[in-house]
Each structure stands twice: as structure tokens, then as C-alpha cells.
Design a protein around this motif. Structure first.
Motif, PDB file in Angstrom:
ATOM      1  N   THR A  15      -3.406  -8.616  -1.458  1.00 54.33           N
ATOM      2  CA  THR A  15      -1.961  -8.558  -1.314  1.00 54.33           C
ATOM      3  C   THR A  15      -1.561  -7.124  -1.035  1.00 54.33           C
ATOM      4  N   CYS A  16      -0.739  -6.897  -0.019  1.00 53.81           N
ATOM      5  CA  CYS A  16      -0.358  -5.547   0.398  1.00 53.81           C
ATOM      6  C   CYS A  16       1.149  -5.462   0.520  1.00 53.81           C
ATOM      7  N   ASP A  17       1.641  -4.225   0.563  1.00 57.37           N
ATOM      8  CA  ASP A  17       3.076  -4.012   0.809  1.00 57.37           C
ATOM      9  C   ASP A  17       3.321  -3.970   2.308  1.00 57.37           C
ATOM     10  N   ARG A  18       4.547  -3.634   2.681  1.00 62.81           N
ATOM     11  CA  ARG A  18       4.911  -3.653   4.093  1.00 62.81           C
ATOM     12  C   ARG A  18       4.146  -2.606   4.901  1.00 62.81           C
ATOM     13  N   GLU A  19       3.812  -1.498   4.249  1.00 64.50           N
ATOM     14  CA  GLU A  19       3.074  -0.443   4.966  1.00 64.50           C
ATOM     15  C   GLU A  19       1.578  -0.754   5.055  1.00 64.50           C
ATOM     16  N   GLY A  20       1.107  -1.817   4.472  1.00 67.60           N
ATOM     17  CA  GLY A  20      -0.306  -2.169   4.534  1.00 67.60           C
ATOM     18  C   GLY A  20      -1.141  -1.611   3.408  1.00 67.60           C
ATOM     19  N   ASN A  21      -0.502  -1.049   2.402  1.00 70.44           N
ATOM     20  CA  ASN A  21      -1.242  -0.542   1.249  1.00 70.44           C
ATOM     21  C   ASN A  21      -1.541  -1.666   0.285  1.00 70.44           C
ATOM     22  N   MET A  22      -2.764  -1.731  -0.201  1.00 72.50           N
ATOM     23  CA  MET A  22      -3.192  -2.804  -1.079  1.00 72.50           C
ATOM     24  C   MET A  22      -2.462  -2.694  -2.412  1.00 72.50           C
ATOM     25  N   LYS A  23      -1.933  -3.879  -2.877  1.00 74.55           N
ATOM     26  CA  LYS A  23      -1.252  -3.925  -4.161  1.00 74.55           C
ATOM     27  C   LYS A  23      -2.030  -4.737  -5.177  1.00 74.55           C
ATOM     28  N   LEU A  24      -2.589  -5.825  -4.759  1.00 75.73           N
ATOM     29  CA  LEU A  24      -3.282  -6.706  -5.697  1.00 75.73           C
ATOM     30  C   LEU A  24      -4.451  -7.333  -4.967  1.00 75.73           C
ATOM     31  N   CYS A  25      -5.588  -7.305  -5.690  1.00 79.16           N
ATOM     32  CA  CYS A  25      -6.787  -7.883  -5.105  1.00 79.16           C
ATOM     33  C   CYS A  25      -7.637  -8.393  -6.256  1.00 79.16           C
ATOM     34  N   ASN A  26      -8.618  -9.203  -5.993  1.00 74.93           N
ATOM     35  CA  ASN A  26      -9.482  -9.672  -7.067  1.00 74.93           C
ATOM     36  C   ASN A  26     -10.347  -8.512  -7.578  1.00 74.93           C
ATOM     37  N   ALA A  27     -11.066  -8.775  -8.678  1.00 72.60           N
ATOM     38  CA  ALA A  27     -11.839  -7.704  -9.337  1.00 72.60           C
ATOM     39  C   ALA A  27     -12.899  -7.126  -8.412  1.00 72.60           C
ATOM     40  N   GLU A  28     -13.525  -7.980  -7.675  1.00 69.16           N
ATOM     41  CA  GLU A  28     -14.575  -7.494  -6.782  1.00 69.16           C
ATOM     42  C   GLU A  28     -13.988  -6.610  -5.700  1.00 69.16           C
ATOM     43  N   ALA A  29     -12.800  -6.984  -5.197  1.00 67.70           N
ATOM     44  CA  ALA A  29     -12.164  -6.170  -4.164  1.00 67.70           C
ATOM     45  C   ALA A  29     -11.759  -4.817  -4.708  1.00 67.70           C
ATOM     46  N   LEU A  30     -11.194  -4.833  -5.904  1.00 68.13           N
ATOM     47  CA  LEU A  30     -10.802  -3.552  -6.507  1.00 68.13           C
ATOM     48  C   LEU A  30     -12.011  -2.654  -6.677  1.00 68.13           C
TER      49      LEU A  30
END
Length: 797
Positions: free
Chosen positions: A593-608
Motif C-alpha cells: 500500500t502506497c501514498d499518492r507519491e508512490g511511497n510505501m505505507k503498508l506492506c506484509n512482514a516479508e516486504a518490510l
């Protein structure tokens, strides 16, 4: 008043005898030196006569006295006389000044002056005194005080003395006649202005005919030509200095002059032999010494320094000669390798010459010498010689086993021309990759090569004479492994990226590059694309940038992590070489999940974890390290606490009796148990769960209460039962102290036969106490006391 001396009296006698004419008379005195003084007085006779006629008060103002007077009486100096003196004794003459009263005495009545001691002119040359005439009775001055001088006449009583003894001098050998060597000086303490007592004349007593001395100046000069240092180097010259101008009767002194002839280069160097012969093996290394020659020179120092040089040779450049400056030897040095088979003998012409030539003696002949040197080369069994100093070979990395990659060649340089065997020094090829044919020197490979593992191999090949295995030689062989395109390109790194749920189509989410261990001459050229089996249903596409990089693009709008959280994109990478090599590499893409600028906001544990740059394995390793560190800290703290903790009983010597004394009859063993000496010794040793000693634990050990009858006087068995019961209770009590402690069981019942066990009462009682009732319990009571550390004296409390 007149100053009349012996001279004056003589003069007056002459004046009175013949006034009209000038009289010259010389009196011969015992001391010849007084003649000058007398004659000087005679020159002033007219002036003195005029003074007498004018009745001048002071007629004379200077007296003369000889030094070193040896007479027994006092030496007469002169006489003072005043015109006022009529001879009636009314005039008194007074003398003051230097030495008056001590050195010089005056007769107050007659005015006669005498010297009381021997005088030395060298100590003091004259004395200034004052004279006056006074009335003896009124002490009134008859004439004014006047000054006069007593001069000490010099006699020849000091011999000449040289300023040094001995003198040291040097003069060059072969000096011309009259060459100055050194000047000596002698001084005489006598008066140089009076007579010849201090006039010194020099003469030579020893040292003729080599040297002479100037009689007036004392300058020593050479007197013999051609004095050679090599014949005689040192001379001892004795010089005499005599006063009185050298006349007979004068005093003299001597000194020694040590004269050394200094060296000059008047001798040429000379070889001890005209022919020198040296034998040298052909194996001598370049720069080594072949032989040493020596020329002799009678001179010393720098005059004996010489230079050697080769003026002729049948082997130009083969040899050189240098000079050893400390020994002045000529050292023949080898400049090129010797070869017995090529040339077996050399002849040299060598010249020696002084380094510092004196032109004065050059006319005596050439200051050089020549000699011939013969050098014989001896045969030596030499090792094989390779045709080259080193070899370079090339082989492709895909070459098959036993492929020949090159050859080396060596031969025996000796006349016998022995056969040569080849081998590889296994210390340079421990993996046994190569081998060589023993007969012809062909090098071949024993196993497959990998340029990416080792691009160069440096080995050493050994050549050995067949007839003499001790004669060996080595040559380095450098083998280059040529590249073959046998590796497929792969990802340059382990790529893991993410895509936003709100991504748009054709959006670039990652740039990838490749690496290949091969090294083509024209450089790498990589091609990127999707695998064919994933091209139809792919959610992402690969765009080749044509610069060995590629971009990963989205192929649709929006992604849902609930539907699929991870995508695996197979990327095929190919190179442009022949034969072409390719590989399939998987790119992992996670949905976040990202904001409008494309910065990651929420991801699963493996992604983080991936975004943070840490894999699951890395997190597990970090966690294990933390756990290990915590265990080490806990273990260290436990060991430190155990090290600080003091044991209850440190040693056998530290065992102390726990003696409790009561001034009243209290609770007995309950009070004893209530006092724990271990607590005082080590308070930290008390555990929180430790039960109190003054309270019997009711939960685990219910108290055992037995009816106890007090002992009576009529029944001693009650005492036995009482003690048995106490002993049994303490033996079975688990809360009893484990260390030495004294428990007392004193009890006085109504019927006690002993009446009292107090030691105080025993002392005050007149009769002896009867302790027979304890005879039966004595051994057992002693055992009880030993068990609990008690003492017989502590039975009463």
C-alpha cells in the motif's frame, strides 16, 4: 750638605791635585762592572766642583751598590754630610724611604749609609730614599728633605734559560741547505742594558753536520743537502745559549730539539714481480675477485697512495682492476662471465702510478711501473642452459586433457654434451595441472582449466643432466589461460522490489543489470527479456535499455495484496558471444500500500524486511546474537556473586564455639537455637527461604513433646531420663546448627542429690563436693560436649 761616596772622594782628590787640567783616570775595581759607573761620575766632575763652590745643600743625588755582596761586614753605600755640621755632634742625620731602617742603616752622627743584607737586582733594581739633617737637641730641620736613589749594579749571576725543553720540529726531507727548521729562544734575567751579562750567543753542541744555528737569533737551519727520510727519520739536536756574548767565564744553558723529517713523494711505486698468474674457475660470478696484486712504495701517507689500471688485454671488457685504499692493493674483478669452452686463457698488462706526484722529483724518472698478469680459466661441469631466460605459453580454458601447450629446450654447455631430462618443480604446481615430456620438453595439461578460477599459472621447469643429476637448472614458465564463453550472465545482485496497489500501467518499478565472469575482447553485451512461458500471462514486462540494463514495467492498473501479495517474474539474460549463453533469473515483486507519491505505507512482514534490506536469515542471526550476549551477562553476574560470597566456615582453624551464657535460667535450648553465629559471620549468606532457628517449623516437622518428670533427690533415674530425652531431641532436630554449638542441660529439680552444680558454690564450700552421681554419665557427657564444642567448665550457665 753633601752626599759623598767613594767615587766622590776619589774625584775630590783629583780636583785638589790638579784643577787646571782635565784628568782622565780609570781605577781598577775588584768588580769590572763598576768601571762604567766610576767613569760616568768622572764626566760630571766640573759640575760637581761648581756645586761645591756654590755651597749647594745637596751635592749628589744618586748612589751605586753592587748586588750579591759576599763580604762579612755591611756593605758601605755612601755618606751624608751637611755644611752645617761642624763636628760638634749637634747635627743628626735621618733616613726614610724604601728599605730605610731594614735594608739600609745610617749613622746619625757621621751620615755613613750601609746595606745590611745581600741585594738582588733581579728582585729590585733601585730604591728611592729621603734624607734630612736636623738639630739633635731641638729637632729643628737644618736643611730641607731631599730625595736620592740607590741603584743596584748588576753582576752576571743568572744563566740563560730556554722557553721550552724540548722543542719539537719537522722539516721536509730532501730540503735544500739553509731551510729554516725552528727558532729557539733563551732569556737571561740579568740587566740587558748594562754590560754583557744578558747578551746571549747560541751554538750547536750536537746535530752537526745536519743542522746549524744562528748565534744571534737562535734560528736552526738545515746544513746538509739530500737528507732522506727513508734512511734516517729522527734527529736530536742540542743547542747551547751562553751569556757575556759567548766570552769565557759566561754562564750557559742548553735545550734539546727533536727534528723529524717529513715525507715527500720522492719514491715511485714498484711491483714485486713482473709476471703474475691466477687460475679461476669458469663458474665464478660476475663481480667476484680474480686475484690481488701489490706494488711497494717507500713513501708513507698520501705519498704512497697509488692507482692501478689495465693498459692492455686480449679480452676487452672481461676484467677490471680497482685499488683498495686501506692496503693499496690492486684487485682484479671479473666483469663478464667466463666460458672455458670459448676461451681458456687471458693476458693483461697492468700499470701502477702514484696518485699524488711531486713535480720537484719528476725529473728523477717516471713514477710508475708495469707488470703482466696471466689468467687461466679452469673447466667446471656446468648445469644445462635453457635457450630462453623465461617462457610464456597460452592455452584455451576448454582445451582437452593431454593437450600440448608449448615446449622448452636446454642443452649441456660442456664439451661432453650430456643428455638433458626435463621435469616440473611440483612446489610450483601442487595441484598437478601440468606435466612435461622428460625427453623433448613438451608441456601439456593434465586436467581441465577454468580461466575464471585462475587466469595465469606460473610454474618452474627443471633441466637435469642425465650423467650428473646434481647439475640442474630452472626456468620460469608463465601459462596464460585464454577465455572461452562458457558462463551465462546473471543478475548483478539479488533484486527484490515492490509495486504499489495503486500503480499505473507501464510504470517502471525497478532497473536491473547483469554480470558475467567471462571477459570478451569487445566487452559484454547483454540482452534482457521475459521467459516465453510467462510472456502470455505476465503482469509485468521487461524493457531492454540497450546499455546492459533493463527496466521492469507494470502491465496493468492497480494490484491487490489481498488477491496476490507476491509476484515472481522470470527474466532471461543472454550474452552476445559465441556460443551464446543465457540464464533465467527470478525477480520477486511484492504488493504494498502506497501514498499518492508512490511511497510505501503498508506492506506484509516479508516486504518490510525486504525494504529494510534485511532478510529473514539476517534477523534470526541478530536474534541469536542478542540471546548469546544476554546469557554471557547473566553467567558473568552469577560467577561474580559466587566469587564475592564467603563460605560459612572458611577453614578448620576458623571454627569457633558458639557459647551462650545466661545470667538467669531461661528457655534453654530454645534460646541457644535463637542465636546463629553464622549470621554474624556472613550476613549475605542468609537465604530468604531459610527458616528461623528460634521457631520450630510446625508445617514440616511437628514438635515432639514428651512428658518430662523433674528429677528428685531420691530418684537419680529422672536425671538420666532427662538428659537422654534432651540428647535425642537435639539429634533428631533438623533445624539444629550444623556447626559447633554448646547446648546446656543443667536442671535442678526438687530432689537433686548434687544440690548445685555451680562452680562458684564449689569454690566457696569448705568441704569437697561429691560428683559420684555423674560417674556413670561422664563418658557420654564428654561425647556430647565434644560433638557440640562444649567445655567441662561450661556445664553451669
Amino acid at each position: 750638605m753633601e752626599f759623598l761616596s767613594f767615587y766622590h772622594l776619589c774625584y775630590l782628590f783629583l780636583v785638589w791635585a790638579k784643577r787646571a787640567s782635565q784628568i782622565f783616570i780609570c781605577l781598577y775595581f775588584l768588580e769590572r762592572d763598576m768601571l762604567t759607573g766610576f767613569c760616568s761620575c768622572a764626566l760630571d766632575l766640573h759640575s760637581i766642583s761648581a756645586a761645591v763652590r756654590s755651597k749647594r745643600g745637596w751635592m749628589w743625588n744618586q748612589f751605586f751598590l753592587l748586588e750579591e755582596y759576599t763580604g762579612t761586614d755591611m756593605q758601605y753605600v755612601g755618606k751624608l754630610h751637611s755644611d752645617s755640621d761642624r763636628g760638634d755632634g749637634s747635627v743628626k742625620y735621618v733616613l726614610t724611604g724604601e728599605g730605610a731602617g731594614s735594608l739600609f742603616k745610617i749613622d746619625e752622627k757621621s751620615g755613613d749609609i750601609h746595606a745590611t743584607k745581600r741585594l738582588d737586582r733581579e728582585e729590585k733594581a733601585y730604591y728611592i730614599l729621603h734624607a734630612k739633617a736636623v738639630n739633635r737637641f731641638t729637632n729643628e730641620a737644618l736643611e730641607g728633605e731631599s730625595e736620592f736613589i740607590i741603584k743596584i749594579h748588576d753582576i752576571n749571576d743568572n744563566e740563560p734559560r730556554f722557553t721550552k725543553d724540548p722543542y719539537m720540529a719537522r722539516v721536509p726531507e730532501m730540503s735544500d741547505i739553509g731551510t729554516s727548521v725552528i727558532q729557539v729562544t733563551a732569556t737571561d734575567a740579568d740587566d740587558a742594558t748594562y754590560g754583557n751579562s744578558a747578551k746571549v750567543v747560541y751554538s750547536i753542541l750536537e746535530g752537526q753536520p745536519y743542522f746549524s744555528v744562528d748565534p744571534e737569533t737562535g734560528l736552526i737551519k738545515t746544513a746538509l743537502p739530500g737528507m732522506d727520510r727513508e734512511v734516517k727519520e729522527n734527529y736530536q739536536v742540542v743547542i747551547q745559549a751562553k751569556d757575556m756574548a759567548g766570552q769565557m767565564g759566561g754562564l750557559s744553558g742548553t735545550t734539546t730539539v727533536s727534528i723529524t723529517l717529513s715525507d715527500v713523494n720522492d719514491n715511485p711505486p714498484r711491483f714485486t714481480k713482473t709476471l703474475y698468474e691466477f687460475r679461476v674457475p669458469e663458474s665464478n660470478e660476475v663481480g667476484s675477485s680474480v686475484g690481488v696484486i701489490r706494488a711497494m712504495d717507500a713513501d708513507i701517507g698520501q705519498n704512497a697512495e697509488m692507482d692501478y689500471r689495465i693498459i692492455g688485454s686480449d679480452g676487452p671488457g672481461m676484467f677490471d682492476i680497482t685499488t683498495n685504499r686501506s692496503t693499496q692493493d690492486g684487485i682484479i674483478v671479473l666483469r663478464k662471465p667466463l666460458d672455458f669452452e670459448r676461451k681458456r686463457q687471458y693476458s693483461l698488462r697492468v700499470q701502477v702510478e702514484n696518485s699524488h706526484i711531486n713535480p720537484r722529483f719528476y725529473s728523477m724518472g717516471p713514477f710508475r711501473d708495469e707488470a703482466t698478469i696471466k689468467i687461466v680459466v679452469e673447466d667446471v661441469d656446468e648445469p644445462p642452459e635453457f635457450e630462453r631466460a623465461s617462457y610464456v605459453m597460452e592455452v584455451k580454458e576448454d582445451a582437452a586433457k593431454n593437450t600440448v601447450i608449448g615446449s622448452v629446450s636446454a642443452s649441456d654447455p660442456d664439451d661432453k654434451n650430456s643428455l638433458v631430462r626435463y621435469s616440473i618443480d611440483r612446489r610450483t604446481d601442487m595441484d598437478r595441472v601440468f606435466n612435461i615430456h622428460a625427453g623433448n620438453g613438451s608441456v601439456f595439461i593434465l586436467r581441465e582449466l577454468d580461466r575464471e578460477e585462475n587466469a595465469w599459472h606460473n610454474i618452474s621447469v627443471i633441466a637435469t643432466e642425465f650423467n650428473n643429476p646434481r647439475q640442474i637448472s630452472r626456468v620460469p614458465v608463465y601459462i596464460r589461460v585464454l577465455d572461452v564463453n562458457d558462463n551465462a550472465p546473471t543478475f548483478a545482485t539479488n533484486y527484490e522490489t515492490f509495486v504499489c496497489e495503486n500503480a499505473k500501467a507501464n510504470q517502471r518499478i525497478q532497473t536491473i543489470s547483469a554480470t558475467d565472469p567471462d571477459e570478451p575482447l569487445a566487452g559484454h553485451r547483454f540482452f534482457f527479456g521475459l521467459a516465453q512461458d510467462a510472456a502470455g500471462k505476465a503482469n509485468f514486462s521487461v524493457r531492454d535499455n540497450k546499455d546492459n540494463t533493463a527496466g521492469i514495467l507494470t502491465r496493468r492498473n492497480s494490484y491487490s495484496s489481498l488477491q496476490k501479495s507476491v509476484y515472481h517474474v522470470p527474466v532471461v539474460i543472454s550474452d552476445g558471444e559465441f556460443p551464446m549463453q543465457s540464464s533465467t533469473n527470478t525477480l520477486t515483486i511484492r504488493v504494498c500500500t502506497c501514498d499518492r507519491e508512490g511511497n510505501m505505507k503498508l506492506c506484509n512482514a516479508e516486504a518490510l524486511t525486504a525494504r529494510a534490506g534485511l532478510s529473514t536469515g539476517a534477523l534470526v542471526a541478530i536474534l541469536l546474537c542478542v540471546i548469546i550476549l544476554l546469557m554471557i551477562v547473566v553467567l558473568f553476574a552469577a560467577l561474580r556473586r559466587q566469587r564475592k560470597k564467603e563460605p560459612l566456615i572458611i577453614s578448620k582453624e576458623d571454627v569457633r564455639d558458639n557459647v551462650v551464657s545466661y545470667n538467669d535460667e531461661g528457655g534453654g535450648e530454645e534460646d541457644t537455637q535463637a542465636f546463629d553465629i553464622g549470621t554474624l559471620r556472613n550476613p549475605e549468606a542468609i537465604e530468604e527461604s531459610k527458616q528461623r532457628r528460634d521457631i520450630v517449623p510446625e508445617t514440616f516437622y511437628p514438635p515432639v513433646r514428651r512428658p518430662v518428670l523433674p528429677p528428685t533427690r531420691d530418684n537419680n533415674g529422672d536425671v538420666r531420663d532427662f538428659i537422654n530425652q534432651r540428647l535425642q531431641d537435639n539429634d533428631s532436630d533438623p533445624t539444629a546448627p550444623p556447626y559447633d554449638s554448646l547446648a546446656t542441660y543443667a536442671y535442678e529439680g526438687n530432689g537433686s542429690v548434687a544440690e548445685s552444680l555451680s562452680s562458684l558454690e564449689s569454690v566457696t564450700t569448705e568441704g569437697d563436693q561429691d560428683y559420684n552421681y555423674l560417674s556413670e554419665w561422664g563418658p557420654r557427657f564428654k561425647k556430647l560436649a565434644d560433638m557440640y564444642g562444649g567445655d567441662d567448665s561450661d556445664r553451669d550457665s
